[in-house]
Design an enzyme around this catalytic site. Structure first.
Site, short mmCIF file in Angstrom:
data_model
loop_
_atom_site.label_atom_id
_atom_site.label_comp_id
_atom_site.label_asym_id
_atom_site.label_seq_id
_atom_site.Cartn_x
_atom_site.Cartn_y
_atom_site.Cartn_z
CD GLU A 56 43.16 19.30 25.85
OE1 GLU A 56 43.17 18.90 27.03
OE2 GLU A 56 44.11 19.09 25.09
CE1 TYR A 139 45.56 20.59 30.67
CE2 TYR A 139 43.32 19.97 30.02
CZ TYR A 139 44.69 19.90 29.82
OH TYR A 139 45.19 19.19 28.77
CG ASP A 157 48.44 17.05 31.18
OD1 ASP A 157 49.65 17.31 31.44
OD2 ASP A 157 48.11 16.12 30.42
CB CYS A 212 58.57 11.53 31.99
SG CYS A 212 59.05 11.68 33.72
CB CYS A 222 64.28 11.25 28.92
SG CYS A 222 63.68 12.87 29.45
S1 SF4 Z 1 65.14 11.73 32.83
FE1 SF4 Z 1 63.28 12.21 31.70
S2 SF4 Z 1 62.10 10.30 31.77
FE2 SF4 Z 1 63.66 10.16 33.38
S3 SF4 Z 1 62.62 10.93 35.20
FE3 SF4 Z 1 63.70 12.65 34.28
S4 SF4 Z 1 62.18 13.68 32.98
FE4 SF4 Z 1 61.41 11.62 33.45
#
Ligand code: SF4
Length: 311
Positions: A56, A139, A157, A212, A222
């Site tokens: 970390e 954190y 984070d 993401c 995703c």
């Molecule tokens: S769909 Fe998933 S990868 Fe696309 S912006 Fe939203 S959280 Fe991020």
């Protein structure tokens, strides 16, 4: 976002909501993590709490691929906090290598010394005791308590903040600095069950690191694309001040890095002339060296000599 059944005036979910507001996100993200999580050494059981803590510190401002070799060497040399505490702080700075932001090495050494002194050499599991260690902020205390001890904490984070900003708040990027509203949201999204919460913390972080990402969100792979507020709103452009870049070339950070590299290589005190060779501009060079001394990363000796700190 459909998952949030009730909102507070600041737009964050109300934790008193009958249904846990993050519930629709938990299973998809955790299932995705079970399948796609990287096999990283600090995630293996043998890493223990010390391995998690070391990782970390290193990962806070440095990418995984650069951390991996230094982490392995560090743990091989100092498998317990007491092993690190028994050496001079300068050895921690030397072993830190080129990870950058080397004050982290001194802070990790200070934390190892406090763990040895106050906790018999075992990284404490208690969040308040972790937070009381030198060099450990909110954190890191939450990350160690969650990842090493399976506790329920919001671990916020930069990756998690970005995922929450997009999926829940519906904006492209979180604010530059963590806000109270983000902390409330992260707490509201935590699963009730302790071990699921710990899994969620690691999984949401990995989603931000692998899918993401800051530059290339891969919505097609995703697990929460169908629920993502930013995607469903057709990805409105970022508003507000431009994102801060990470300039390096020509900065004092670069000069500090070069000066420190000379001292890391040397196993005896280094004369000023050897440091003068690494950067031509004398004012900036002197400022960088003064900064390293002020930060405790470099120890000046009589006769214009310098070395890594012994105490
Ligand atoms: S769909 Fe998933 S990868 Fe696309 S912006 Fe939203 S959280 Fe991020």
């Amino acid at each position: 976002m459909t998952a949030l059944t009730k909102s507070q005036p600041d737009g964050t979910a109300d934790p008193s909501s009958e249904h846990a507001p993050g519930a629709p996100l938990h299973s998809p993200v955790i299932d995705w993590f079970d399948e796609h999580a990287r096999d990283l050494p600090w995630r293996r059981p043998e890493a223990g709490a010390w391995g998690v803590m070391v990782s970390e510190f290193m990962l806070q401002q440095t990418p995984v691929n650069r951390v991996l070799p230094v982490y392995e060497q560090w743990l091989a040399r100092w498998p317990r906090p007491a092993d690190l505490a028994a050496e001079a702080p300068g050895e921690a700075v030397r072993a830190w290598g080129r990870l950058g932001y080397p004050r982290r090495a001194l802070r990790l050494h200070g934390a190892a010394a406090a763990i040895t002194e106050r906790h018999g050499g075992d990284v404490p599991a208690d969040h308040a005791q972790l937070l009381a260690l030198p060099g450990i902020g909110e954190y890191t205390a939450a990350a160690v308590a969650s990842f090493a001890y399976g506790q329920r904490h919001a671990v916020l984070d930069t990756n998690v903040r970005r995922v929450f900003a997009r999926a829940v708040t519906g904006v492209q990027y979180p604010p530059n600095a963590t806000t109270a509203a983000e902390r409330r949201l992260a707490r509201a999204l935590l699963p009730e069950d302790e071990s699921t919460a710990a899994r969620w913390a690691a999984a949401s972080m990995e989603l931000g690191a692998l899918v993401c990402t800051a530059k290339n969100e891969s919505c097609h792979r995703c697990p929460i694309a169908a629920q993502c507020a930013w995607r469903l709103a057709d990805k409105p452009a970022h508003e507000g001040p431009p994102r801060r870049g990470q300039a390096y070339a020509g900065t004092d950070r670069q000069v500090r890095g070069r000066l420190l590299a000379v001292l890391r290589e040397a196993h005896s005190p280094v004369p000023q002339a050897a440091l003068d060779r690494v950067w031509q501009e004398p004012v900036q060079r002197a400022r960088a060296l003064d900064g390293l001394v002020a930060d405790g990363l470099v120890e000046p000796l009589p006769g214009g000599l310098y070395r890594l700190p012994l105490t």
